[in-house]
Write a protein that holds these residues in place. Sequence first.
Motif, PDB file in Angstrom:
ATOM      1  N   LYS A 108       5.131   2.333  -7.253  1.00 18.05           N
ATOM      2  CA  LYS A 108       3.970   1.658  -6.672  1.00 18.05           C
ATOM      3  C   LYS A 108       3.619   0.383  -7.428  1.00 18.05           C
ATOM      4  CE  LYS A 108       1.940   5.904  -4.815  1.00 18.05           C
ATOM      5  NZ  LYS A 108       0.779   6.833  -4.850  1.00 18.05           N
ATOM      6  N   ALA A 109       4.115   0.268  -8.646  1.00 16.53           N
ATOM      7  CA  ALA A 109       3.842  -0.943  -9.429  1.00 16.53           C
ATOM      8  C   ALA A 109       4.364  -2.187  -8.710  1.00 16.53           C
ATOM      9  CB  ALA A 109       4.492  -0.832 -10.806  1.00 16.53           C
ATOM     10  N   GLY A 110       5.471  -2.028  -7.972  1.00 14.99           N
ATOM     11  CA  GLY A 110       6.031  -3.165  -7.254  1.00 14.99           C
ATOM     12  C   GLY A 110       5.078  -3.720  -6.220  1.00 14.99           C
ATOM     13  N   ASN A 111       4.388  -2.830  -5.507  1.00 10.58           N
ATOM     14  CA  ASN A 111       3.412  -3.279  -4.510  1.00 10.58           C
ATOM     15  C   ASN A 111       2.208  -3.932  -5.177  1.00 10.58           C
ATOM     16  OD1 ASN A 111       5.010  -2.301  -2.422  1.00 10.58           O
ATOM     17  ND2 ASN A 111       4.033  -0.290  -2.439  1.00 10.58           N
ATOM     18  N   ALA A 112       1.777  -3.375  -6.315  1.00 10.21           N
ATOM     19  CA  ALA A 112       0.641  -3.956  -7.040  1.00 10.21           C
ATOM     20  C   ALA A 112       0.966  -5.371  -7.502  1.00 10.21           C
ATOM     21  CB  ALA A 112       0.291  -3.075  -8.234  1.00 10.21           C
ATOM     22  N   LEU A 113       2.176  -5.550  -8.013  1.00 13.48           N
ATOM     23  CA  LEU A 113       2.584  -6.879  -8.455  1.00 13.48           C
ATOM     24  C   LEU A 113       2.699  -7.844  -7.277  1.00 13.48           C
ATOM     25  CD1 LEU A 113       5.247  -5.771 -11.079  1.00 13.48           C
ATOM     26  CD2 LEU A 113       3.044  -6.860 -11.575  1.00 13.48           C
ATOM     27  N   ASP A 114       3.192  -7.368  -6.135  1.00 18.20           N
ATOM     28  CA  ASP A 114       3.265  -8.210  -4.945  1.00 18.20           C
ATOM     29  C   ASP A 114       1.874  -8.664  -4.509  1.00 18.20           C
ATOM     30  OD1 ASP A 114       5.990  -8.496  -4.368  1.00 18.20           O
ATOM     31  OD2 ASP A 114       6.082  -6.553  -3.366  1.00 18.20           O
ATOM     32  N   GLU A 115       0.929  -7.732  -4.492  1.00 15.45           N
ATOM     33  CA  GLU A 115      -0.427  -8.060  -4.049  1.00 15.45           C
ATOM     34  C   GLU A 115      -1.048  -9.162  -4.903  1.00 15.45           C
ATOM     35  OE1 GLU A 115      -3.063  -4.716  -3.625  1.00 15.45           O
ATOM     36  OE2 GLU A 115      -1.496  -3.484  -2.679  1.00 15.45           O
TER      37      GLU A 115
END
Length: 340
Positions: A108-115
Amino acid sequence: MSIKLDLVDNACPSIRYRIRSEIQKESINTPEMTQLQSEILADEWVQKIFSWQRPDGWIGRDFHGENSMETGIRVLCEKGVEKSHPVLKKALDVLSKNDERLMLGIGKAGNALDENNLGGTQMIRATVFAYAGFEDIKIVQDQIQKALVSFQTPASTQTIDDIITPYKGKLIYKPEIVWPSIYHLRLLAYTYSWRTEENQKLLAEGIQRLVQLSPMPYIMLRYKSQLVAPPSFCMLDFNLEISKLDDAGWMMWFHRMELLARLGVIHMVPALVGQVNELIELRNSDHGWFSKSLSHDYFRKWGAYSGLMLEKDWKNPQRRVFDLTFRSLLIRYYFERQND
């Protein structure tokens, strides 16, 4: 005999092929280049990546990490496997879909970084397409715009305190701060559609400020109640003395400087021009070769961040010299091309 010709005659097939195709602009359709491509396909690492491919085209266990789609495609492109090869084409086809496997290795870290535009899953995916020479697709174009935006923040940052705040003994980005990661740099280095005079000036201004702010601290993203680590590999010090680098530092320098050279903006950043000139002087002192004895897993071990060795190993010191001289040639080639 010139260094370039010596490498073309004696280095591994990947180096020979890439010098002839990338630097000398030789057609890949000649009998000699076809033979070199066959030798590249027999390379141990290339065969390993081929063995990772699943029936639907996915390469590796994860999306991000060592045994992953990202690393697999990066290795194949670095080794010089032609972009039309069926293994690459099949892998990129499955990567174009929003597959649940995109979370593997990054979570989920990938989505947080994208956001927060700090180099997450979608930025990494776009970068992988860029490695293979594909940029005229929405997946890549959307992220190119985000990458350009990320360099606006350092361009307008006076001190590092403008973007950070302490949190539980760590440093985190202030809310709404956008900052370039290694993937922003990689994506822009391997794409061209963004290259207007205005954008390159903006990028040079951002990189100039990164030089002036260096060395920078390690900064994390606070996402809800969690701390997330942005991909800051090679991105914390743009203003160093190469004469003082250790072996790991040299690998990061080579990796970062090749990307910066590919961007076409080094000539607008005096400190980077100085670093390239130091590299040229170092090679001139050894008749054009880069023979400094370096040894670190960062060079040998291919992964999402590490890996520059194209020769099969460095047990023979000459193979190390070939690899590092080739990287030096790439840096000089792209640096000089921007001044044409």
